[in-house]
Design an enzyme around this catalytic site. Structure first.
Site, PDB file in Angstrom:
ATOM      1  N   TYR A 144      29.206   4.992  30.670  1.00  0.00           N
ATOM      2  CA  TYR A 144      28.333   4.613  31.787  1.00  0.00           C
ATOM      3  C   TYR A 144      29.091   4.551  33.108  1.00  0.00           C
ATOM      4  O   TYR A 144      28.508   4.759  34.167  1.00  0.00           O
ATOM      5  CB  TYR A 144      27.699   3.246  31.526  1.00  0.00           C
ATOM      6  CG  TYR A 144      26.384   3.286  30.788  1.00  0.00           C
ATOM      7  CD1 TYR A 144      26.270   3.902  29.556  1.00  0.00           C
ATOM      8  CD2 TYR A 144      25.246   2.677  31.328  1.00  0.00           C
ATOM      9  CE1 TYR A 144      25.061   3.914  28.874  1.00  0.00           C
ATOM     10  CE2 TYR A 144      24.040   2.685  30.651  1.00  0.00           C
ATOM     11  CZ  TYR A 144      23.952   3.309  29.426  1.00  0.00           C
ATOM     12  OH  TYR A 144      22.757   3.316  28.763  1.00  0.00           O
ATOM     13  N   LYS A 194      33.000   5.835  16.851  1.00  0.00           N
ATOM     14  CA  LYS A 194      33.027   7.227  16.385  1.00  0.00           C
ATOM     15  C   LYS A 194      34.502   7.609  16.287  1.00  0.00           C
ATOM     16  O   LYS A 194      34.974   8.577  16.902  1.00  0.00           O
ATOM     17  CB  LYS A 194      32.234   8.096  17.387  1.00  0.00           C
ATOM     18  CG  LYS A 194      31.990   9.518  16.962  1.00  0.00           C
ATOM     19  CD  LYS A 194      30.999   9.683  15.821  1.00  0.00           C
ATOM     20  CE  LYS A 194      30.944  11.134  15.364  1.00  0.00           C
ATOM     21  NZ  LYS A 194      30.121  11.316  14.142  1.00  0.00           N
ATOM     22  N   ASP A 226      26.849   7.309  13.556  1.00  0.00           N
ATOM     23  CA  ASP A 226      25.786   8.070  12.874  1.00  0.00           C
ATOM     24  C   ASP A 226      25.401   7.377  11.561  1.00  0.00           C
ATOM     25  O   ASP A 226      24.221   7.243  11.229  1.00  0.00           O
ATOM     26  CB  ASP A 226      26.181   9.544  12.663  1.00  0.00           C
ATOM     27  CG  ASP A 226      27.577   9.738  12.101  1.00  0.00           C
ATOM     28  OD1 ASP A 226      28.334   8.744  11.960  1.00  0.00           O
ATOM     29  OD2 ASP A 226      27.930  10.888  11.783  1.00  0.00           O
ATOM     30  N   ASP A 250      23.266   0.945  23.603  1.00  0.00           N
ATOM     31  CA  ASP A 250      21.994   1.275  24.257  1.00  0.00           C
ATOM     32  C   ASP A 250      21.067   1.930  23.232  1.00  0.00           C
ATOM     33  O   ASP A 250      19.891   1.565  23.103  1.00  0.00           O
ATOM     34  CB  ASP A 250      22.264   2.230  25.431  1.00  0.00           C
ATOM     35  CG  ASP A 250      20.976   2.644  26.127  1.00  0.00           C
ATOM     36  OD1 ASP A 250      20.157   1.749  26.408  1.00  0.00           O
ATOM     37  OD2 ASP A 250      20.789   3.853  26.375  1.00  0.00           O
ATOM     38  N   ASP A 254      17.645   0.093  20.820  1.00  0.00           N
ATOM     39  CA  ASP A 254      16.256   0.559  20.796  1.00  0.00           C
ATOM     40  C   ASP A 254      15.815   0.825  19.356  1.00  0.00           C
ATOM     41  O   ASP A 254      14.684   0.526  18.973  1.00  0.00           O
ATOM     42  CB  ASP A 254      16.082   1.845  21.631  1.00  0.00           C
ATOM     43  CG  ASP A 254      15.775   1.541  23.088  1.00  0.00           C
ATOM     44  OD1 ASP A 254      16.096   0.415  23.540  1.00  0.00           O
ATOM     45  OD2 ASP A 254      15.238   2.421  23.782  1.00  0.00           O
TER      46      ASP A 254
HETATM   47  C1  IPM Z   1      18.891  -0.821  28.838  1.00  0.00           C
HETATM   48  C2  IPM Z   1      18.353   0.267  29.699  1.00  0.00           C
HETATM   49  C3  IPM Z   1      19.353   0.515  30.815  1.00  0.00           C
HETATM   50  C4  IPM Z   1      20.651   0.980  30.170  1.00  0.00           C
HETATM   51  C5  IPM Z   1      18.882   1.501  31.903  1.00  0.00           C
HETATM   52  C6  IPM Z   1      17.562   1.082  32.506  1.00  0.00           C
HETATM   53  C7  IPM Z   1      19.919   1.691  32.962  1.00  0.00           C
HETATM   54  O1  IPM Z   1      18.096   1.411  28.932  1.00  0.00           O
HETATM   55  O2  IPM Z   1      19.131  -1.927  29.356  1.00  0.00           O
HETATM   56  O3  IPM Z   1      19.075  -0.595  27.637  1.00  0.00           O
HETATM   57  O4  IPM Z   1      20.799   2.159  29.835  1.00  0.00           O
HETATM   58  O5  IPM Z   1      21.534   0.144  29.998  1.00  0.00           O
HETATM   59 MG    MG Z   2      18.287   1.132  26.853  1.00  0.00          MG
END
Ligand code: IPM
Ligand code: MG
Length: 374
Positions: A144, A194, A226, A250, A254
């Site tokens: 990042y 990884k 993975d 990240d 999710d």
């Molecule tokens: C998160 C989001 C952020 C990230 C974005 C909005 C910059 O996806 O907080 O997970 O990638 O960190």
């Molecule tokens: Mg995110």
């Protein structure tokens, strides 16, 4: 005696951000009396809302509001009207810059499957039942923020470049947080990297092993990212604390959110040495903004994490979380959660959680032996 007010910066942001932050504020304010403490809120601009008014995704005034607060509560940033902007003036930049400015190097993302909602999971109930894990994501390093980065022209062709960089101290500080957290839970850390391909991951693994020596009571294992992605689906209950890098965290967070089937319920905390920011995992959901349909629970649960980590009020955090679970168990639902013919509004759900939290705390205080002497 009343204690000094808790100072909180509110950054409602875009889309449903303002609606859900209001409900979290409502719950906190409802607690003032039973807590014997007050909250002092200061509101700042971030994201698209800030771009519209100041042409900056994170105006200097917002930074100073956050710096003078003890904790920050954020709603959400982003929306289609800002999507075409240059990358440096997109709403997301506000959040990335704020993480940097406040030194928020660790991000905690719990994913817990509630029994009352087990049928909402993307997976079969038997597979996810009992899932209770936390992703500990490194938040200030890795690809990042690494340099070099950019789009460069070479030999008549453009080339997009990003760099994954981890320094030892960056790995160490986040690893310590993961082990300390594991001690309050089931004493298990899974570090995800990884290392079969990336040098930054080889160093990550080496440093995590070294940090683990100070926590002999915590079990540590290592997994390639993975394999971890697969295992999260195959056997999610095998995880307790998952420690990982910025990008992997990240993505995996999710994925983990989907196990619970309800991104509208999940909170997060981003912590540094001196600051902390709390925000729902969900985004700004522009399509339902302003329609009283947003689920305020993730924002309220984020405020609960704030009570735990910033204000050291474990009992209050527990009460808020139990209240959320009870209200959901009673069948209270916003439209994002199927199962109720007539779903409730954002603000009604906030009212119910506030009332239930107060009830739980009053009950707890009335049971405690009085320390006052005549
Ligand atoms: C998160 C989001 C952020 C990230 C974005 C909005 C910059 O996806 O907080 O997970 O990638 O960190
Ligand atoms: Mg995110």
């Amino acid at each position: 005696m009343m204690q000094a007010p808790f100072r909180i910066a509110l950054l409602p942001g875009d889309g449903i951000g303002p609606e859900v932050v209001s409900e979290a504020v409502k719950v906190l304010q409802a607690l003032e009396e039973v807590l014997g403490a007050t909250f002092r809120f200061q509101t700042g601009l971030i994201g698209g809302a800030a771009l519209d008014q100041t042409a900056l995704p994170l105006p200097p005034e917002t930074i100073s509001i956050c710096n003078s607060a003890q904790a920050v509560l954020l709603g959400a940033v982003g929306g289609p009207q800002w999507d075409s902007k240059r990358p440096e003036v997109r709403p997301e930049q506000g959040l990335l810059q704020l993480r940097q400015r406040l030194g928020l190097f660790v991000n905690l993302r719990p994913a817990k499957v509630l029994e009352s909602l087990v049928n909402l999971s993307a997976l079969k109930p038997d597979r996810v039942r009992g899932t209770d894990l936390v992703i500990v994501r490194e938040l200030l390093g890795g690809i990042y923020f690494g340099n070099p980065r950019g789009i460069f022209a070479r030999n008549g062709e453009r080339m997009g470049v990003n760099t994954e960089v981890y320094r030892e101290h960056e790995i160490e500080r986040v690893a310590h947080r993961a082990f300390v957290l594991a001690r309050t839970r089931r004493n298990k850390v899974t570090s995800v990297d990884k290392a079969n391909v990336l040098e930054s991951s080889r160093l990550w693994r080496e440093v995590v092993k070294r940090v683990a020596l100070s926590y002999p009571d915590v079990e540590l294992d290592h997994m390639y990212v993975d394999a971890c992605a697969m295992r999260l689906i195959e056997n999610p209950t095998s995880f307790d604390v998952v420690l990982t890098t910025n990008l992997f965290g990240d993505i995996l967070s999710d994925e983990a959110a989907m196990l619970t089937g309800s991104i509208g319920l999940l909170p997060s905390a981003s912590l540094g040495e001196h600051s902390a920011l709390y925000e729902p995992i969900h985004g700004s959901a522009p399509s339902i903004a302003g329609r009283k349909r947003a689920n305020p629970i993730a924002a309220i649960a984020s405020a609960a994490m704030m009570m735990r980590y910033s204000f050291r009020k474990e009992d209050v955090a527990d009460a808020m979380e139990t209240a959320i679970e009870r209200v959901l168990k009673r069948g209270v639902r916003t439209p994002d959660l199927p199962g109720r013919k007539r779903p409730l509004t954002t603000s009604r759900v906030g009212d119910l959680v506030a009332a239930e939290t107060c009830k739980l705390l009053r009950h707890a205080t009335s049971k405690k032996p009085s320390r006052r002497r005549k």
